[in-house]
Scaffold this motif. Sequence first.
Motif, PDB file in Angstrom:
ATOM      1  N   VAL A 334      -1.686 102.395  46.293  1.00  5.98           N
ATOM      2  CA  VAL A 334      -1.545 103.149  47.545  1.00  5.98           C
ATOM      3  C   VAL A 334      -0.146 103.752  47.544  1.00  5.98           C
ATOM      4  CG1 VAL A 334      -1.406 102.990  50.064  1.00  5.98           C
ATOM      5  CG2 VAL A 334      -3.094 101.615  48.831  1.00  5.98           C
ATOM      6  N   LYS A 335      -0.048 105.044  47.865  1.00  8.97           N
ATOM      7  CA  LYS A 335       1.278 105.662  48.010  1.00  8.97           C
ATOM      8  C   LYS A 335       1.350 106.337  49.360  1.00  8.97           C
ATOM      9  CE  LYS A 335       1.981 106.613  43.149  1.00  8.97           C
ATOM     10  NZ  LYS A 335       2.914 107.222  42.202  1.00  8.97           N
ATOM     11  N   LEU A 364     -11.056 109.095  46.103  1.00  8.39           N
ATOM     12  CA  LEU A 364      -9.903 108.396  46.695  1.00  8.39           C
ATOM     13  C   LEU A 364     -10.079 108.351  48.206  1.00  8.39           C
ATOM     14  CD1 LEU A 364      -8.852 110.113  44.048  1.00  8.39           C
ATOM     15  CD2 LEU A 364      -6.659 109.150  44.741  1.00  8.39           C
ATOM     16  N   ILE A 389      -2.351 107.507  50.527  1.00  8.18           N
ATOM     17  CA  ILE A 389      -3.449 107.881  49.634  1.00  8.18           C
ATOM     18  C   ILE A 389      -3.747 106.671  48.760  1.00  8.18           C
ATOM     19  CG2 ILE A 389      -4.224 109.467  47.825  1.00  8.18           C
ATOM     20  CD1 ILE A 389      -2.390 111.544  48.963  1.00  8.18           C
ATOM     21  N   ALA A 390      -5.010 106.277  48.706  1.00  5.99           N
ATOM     22  CA  ALA A 390      -5.398 105.053  48.001  1.00  5.99           C
ATOM     23  C   ALA A 390      -6.394 105.380  46.902  1.00  5.99           C
ATOM     24  CB  ALA A 390      -6.030 104.075  48.985  1.00  5.99           C
ATOM     25  N   ALA A 391      -6.123 104.820  45.728  1.00  6.04           N
ATOM     26  CA  ALA A 391      -7.054 105.006  44.613  1.00  6.04           C
ATOM     27  C   ALA A 391      -7.351 103.658  43.993  1.00  6.04           C
ATOM     28  CB  ALA A 391      -6.442 105.916  43.549  1.00  6.04           C
ATOM     29  N   VAL A 403      -3.718 108.796  42.082  1.00  8.29           N
ATOM     30  CA  VAL A 403      -3.025 109.180  43.321  1.00  8.29           C
ATOM     31  C   VAL A 403      -2.141 110.391  43.053  1.00  8.29           C
ATOM     32  CG1 VAL A 403      -1.368 108.470  45.083  1.00  8.29           C
ATOM     33  CG2 VAL A 403      -3.054 106.825  44.254  1.00  8.29           C
TER      34      VAL A 403
END
Length: 468
Positions: A334-335, A364, A389-391, A403
């Motif tokens: 997650v960023k 995502l 943003i989560a991948a 991400v």
Amino acid sequence: MRFLVVGGGAREHAIAATLVRAHATVVVASSNANPGLAALASASARIDPTSPERVVEFARTQGVDGAVIGPEGPLASGVADALRAAKVPTVGPDRAAAQIETSKRFCRELLAKYGVGGQPKLAIPTAVDQVDAAVATLGGPFVVKPSGLTAGKGVWVQGSDFTDPKEGATYAKSILVQGGSVLLEEKLDGEEFSLMAFVTDSGVYPMPAVQDFKRAQEGNQGGNTGGMGAYSQRDHLLPFLSRAARDQALGILEQSVRALRAEGHSYRGILYGGFMLTARGPVLLEYNARFGDPEGINVLSLYEEGNFAELMMGVATGRVDPTLLSFRLRATVVKYVVPPGYGDRPRAGGTLEIDAPAIESAGLRVFYGSVDEVGPGRVRLSNSRGIAIAAEASAIHEAGTRVEAALKFVKGDYYVRHDIGTKEDLARRTEHIRQILAPGAKPSPLPLSVAPASAPPSSSAQPEEMIG
Ligand code: AMP
Ligand code: GLY
């Protein structure tokens, strides 16, 4: 089931999304107009989420079956107590038990009283003239922590936030002069990890371990923040965290819950341990009484197969069915996209254009933080974290790359830490722990730059107590 989610950030967006995936209905109490929550919620109230009266009134009018409290503010102001008094089963401890997060002093004194393991050496000066003696008793690099809530930003670490111990002492004194309470702790060397658990009367149920990136800038430079991003590994451990070390940390969580119970506090909610893995095993840095942000986003993204609504209701009512605890075996990254200058001097007010459908169609997820919607696909940044943003992928670095690729769908003036979840960063951390754990390794290589050479303290200048 109909749930009230209290709070309006990305963590609450993730909680609401996980409830909705479990076919629950969600209503939201928050002070901002979070577009992600608005899209999921069947009703929203723009109210102060820390006001027990307003939150209870909204819960009543909405006829909710249960509530999940996201941030610490409402826990600190007694929203959980008020919801329980109104017969709404709630995930989140009462104000008294939430002191494990809201008062670092309460937390350390409780754990010392019950001999809970994994504590740093620490001193709690209660008057300005005790600070120098407290620094001297620690006998090495140290960390200054205001006791109360500071959104992750009040802690000063020697070597990062100050170099000369006198500067640290001056900071500690300034907190006392302002009427605050302060803790001094030995500076620990190691790698940090977060271990969260669902806690209720029937037990302590761990989630996958996560590593959070607290410093604002790449290479772990800049000020401490609420968290710039986080990763988790496919096996729910971390590249530097063995199962044995994770189990030790879980043991510390369990002992701490027993200590709370022994003091008469029931605890139904999330307990988040922030640990440093050191040469002497995991050492507790702090507790939070809620899901981490972003760590909660990492783990909730993995909670797909079970029934999250039933799990939350179990936590809130005291009995969890362990078969509901299923997290998929995938790595996550997650960023956070944040305003420029975030961590030191954030510049609020910028607009982001986000092509969320494009990000989601690439597999995502986008979670909205402290932003207000200003038009379709457009949000205004505040001075807090903007969007997460989560991948996921089978390896951490692959999730990190996903991400990074998704950032092309976010336009505007923003900052993001590109080093989270890279192969290089993971290798550096693993090597760091290898060196620390190597036989004969000398932890804490940073020497005190100035030995406290002042006159021996008078008896009134003794720190109130030394623990550990
Ligand atoms: P806390 O709010 O107690 O988690 O502290 C915020 C951050 O300060 C932690 O995530 C660590 O990066 C750092 N920190 C806290 N306590 C220590 C310690 N005793 N030694 C080294 N770093 C620490
Ligand atoms: N990411 C740290 C926290 O939630 O406090």
